[in-house]
Design a protein around this motif. Structure first.
Motif, PDB file in Angstrom:
ATOM      1  N   ILE A 140       0.856  -1.188   0.000  1.00  0.00           N
ATOM      2  CA  ILE A 140       0.000   0.000   0.000  1.00  0.00           C
ATOM      3  C   ILE A 140       0.891   1.237   0.000  1.00  0.00           C
ATOM      4  CG2 ILE A 140      -1.735   1.324   1.280  1.00  0.00           C
ATOM      5  CD1 ILE A 140      -2.614  -1.378   2.535  1.00  0.00           C
ATOM      6  N   ALA A 141       0.634   2.134  -0.929  1.00  0.00           N
ATOM      7  CA  ALA A 141       1.376   3.397  -0.982  1.00  0.00           C
ATOM      8  C   ALA A 141       0.506   4.489  -0.362  1.00  0.00           C
ATOM      9  CB  ALA A 141       1.725   3.755  -2.413  1.00  0.00           C
ATOM     10  N   THR A 142       1.076   5.236   0.560  1.00  0.00           N
ATOM     11  CA  THR A 142       0.354   6.340   1.203  1.00  0.00           C
ATOM     12  C   THR A 142       1.179   7.613   1.067  1.00  0.00           C
ATOM     13  OG1 THR A 142       1.352   6.190   3.405  1.00  0.00           O
ATOM     14  CG2 THR A 142      -0.460   4.682   2.920  1.00  0.00           C
ATOM     15  N   LEU A 143       0.601   8.707   1.499  1.00  0.00           N
ATOM     16  CA  LEU A 143       1.351   9.968   1.522  1.00  0.00           C
ATOM     17  C   LEU A 143       2.482   9.859   2.543  1.00  0.00           C
ATOM     18  CD1 LEU A 143      -1.681  12.422   1.441  1.00  0.00           C
ATOM     19  CD2 LEU A 143      -0.004  12.067  -0.381  1.00  0.00           C
ATOM     20  N   PRO A 144       3.556  10.594   2.362  1.00  0.00           N
ATOM     21  CA  PRO A 144       4.672  10.538   3.320  1.00  0.00           C
ATOM     22  C   PRO A 144       4.192  10.764   4.758  1.00  0.00           C
ATOM     23  CG  PRO A 144       5.301  11.791   1.380  1.00  0.00           C
ATOM     24  CD  PRO A 144       3.821  11.520   1.247  1.00  0.00           C
ATOM     25  N   GLY A 145       4.655   9.935   5.666  1.00  0.00           N
ATOM     26  CA  GLY A 145       4.236  10.057   7.058  1.00  0.00           C
ATOM     27  C   GLY A 145       2.955   9.312   7.364  1.00  0.00           C
ATOM     28  N   ASN A 146       2.303   8.771   6.303  1.00  0.00           N
ATOM     29  CA  ASN A 146       1.058   8.004   6.462  1.00  0.00           C
ATOM     30  C   ASN A 146       0.047   8.744   7.357  1.00  0.00           C
ATOM     31  OD1 ASN A 146      -0.826   5.958   6.416  1.00  0.00           O
ATOM     32  ND2 ASN A 146       0.377   4.497   7.607  1.00  0.00           N
ATOM     33  N   PRO A 147      -0.377   9.959   6.938  1.00  0.00           N
ATOM     34  CA  PRO A 147      -1.273  10.781   7.769  1.00  0.00           C
ATOM     35  C   PRO A 147      -2.615  10.137   8.090  1.00  0.00           C
ATOM     36  CG  PRO A 147      -1.150  11.641   5.543  1.00  0.00           C
ATOM     37  CD  PRO A 147      -0.073  10.628   5.661  1.00  0.00           C
ATOM     38  N   LYS A 148      -3.091   9.235   7.246  1.00  0.00           N
ATOM     39  CA  LYS A 148      -4.383   8.581   7.502  1.00  0.00           C
ATOM     40  C   LYS A 148      -4.240   7.328   8.373  1.00  0.00           C
ATOM     41  CE  LYS A 148      -6.877  11.404   5.008  1.00  0.00           C
ATOM     42  NZ  LYS A 148      -7.952  12.237   5.593  1.00  0.00           N
ATOM     43  N   LYS A 149      -3.012   7.075   8.819  1.00  0.00           N
ATOM     44  CA  LYS A 149      -2.739   5.952   9.727  1.00  0.00           C
ATOM     45  C   LYS A 149      -3.266   4.614   9.170  1.00  0.00           C
ATOM     46  CE  LYS A 149      -1.031   8.955  12.519  1.00  0.00           C
ATOM     47  NZ  LYS A 149       0.443   9.128  12.570  1.00  0.00           N
TER      48      LYS A 149
END
Length: 278
Positions: A140-149
């Motif tokens: 899974i690719a998320t935004l840097p820092g994984n803001p949506k946890k």
């Protein structure tokens, strides 16, 4: 008199034998040389035909997820074989397969799944049997820092979360659907992308919160995205086959490129990109 005559003739006989012997030896030597030259010539001819240096342009149709590693291998190939050029067409494997079966000129096809390669082999557009050269796993690719946890595949089904997936006919989309089915999860993405790079770009542009791509794509993106592993991906690992195409305009150089991909040197580059061994 008779004795003298016989003894007197002996030297002549000996000389005659010597002359005949010398002639025979010379003939044998010439025959041997001729035979050796013929063998050497044959060997040189055989060697020349088998060691002919690759030249010209090699056109490679390859899955989008191979872009970084194949581009690097293309540069290596050109350096090792002066006078060659590797031209790439990266995209969704299904679209590439359709182009090949429609007559697009290409030398090599590297697909992200056996299913898309089968499209080409069923059309009898491949020469020989395709070989699996690497495997790839989803992440899974998320935004840097994984803001949506986001921590699990199930998290992608949360209300309000925007997710991009590869189209179902594309290998990465088919694998994602397989992982979702294995988990008995239903996910409706905000967009279906035609290749894995398109799905990843949606995250990089902050148009979605996450996408399901390959580990290799997350790694290639560096700090532009964050990666989240999920165990279900082990049930949807894709084999990548590569094949020489039947009507390859430059079959000799194409074969040499395939050899590089499958070599220890090529496998090292692919391994460093995150691909799994075949």
């Amino acid at each position: 008199m008779t004795t003298r005559s016989v003894s007197g003739s002996r030297p002549r006989v000996r000389r005659t034998y010597r002359a005949v012997g010398g002639f025979a030896l010379a003939t044998m030597a010439l025959t041997a040389c001729s035979s050796g030259d013929s063998d050497d010539s044959s060997k040189e001819s055989d060697s020349g035909s088998s060691s002919k240096k690759p030249s010209g342009t090699v056109t490679v149709f390859a899955a989008a997820s191979l872009k970084e590693s194949f581009t690097a291998l293309g540069k290596t190939f050109e350096k090792e074989h002066p006078g060659t050029k590797v031209s790439f067409n990266f995209g969704g494997s299904d679209a590439l397969a359709a182009s090949i079966t429609s007559g697009a000129p290409a030398d090599v096809f590297a697909a992200a799944s056996p299913k898309t390669m089968k499209t080409v082999t069923d059309a009898k557009d491949a020469k020989g049997t395709p070989a699996t050269f690497v495997r790839n796993q989803l992440e899974i690719a998320t935004l840097p820092g994984n803001p949506k946890k986001i921590a699990t595949l199930k998290d992608l089904t949360r209300s309000g979360l925007k997710v991009a997936l590869c189209a179902k006919e594309v290998p990465c989309g088919s694998a994602a659907q397989k992982a979702l089915d294995a988990s008995k999860l239903k996910l409706t993405p905000v967009s279906y992308e035609q290749d894995v790079k398109g799905a990843l770009t949606k995250v990089q542009l902050k148009e979605v919160d996450a996408s399901v791509v390959y580990k290799t794509d997350v790694k290639a993106a560096g700090g532009k995205v964050a990666g989240v592993e999920f165990p279900e991906s082990e049930q949807a690992i894709n084999d990548y086959p590569i094949a020489l195409l039947k009507n390859a305009p430059n079959a000799e150089a194409a074969t040499a490129f395939i050899d590089l991909v499958k070599s220890a040197q090529g496998q090292k580059v692919l391994g460093e990109a995150g691909f799994l061994k075949p």
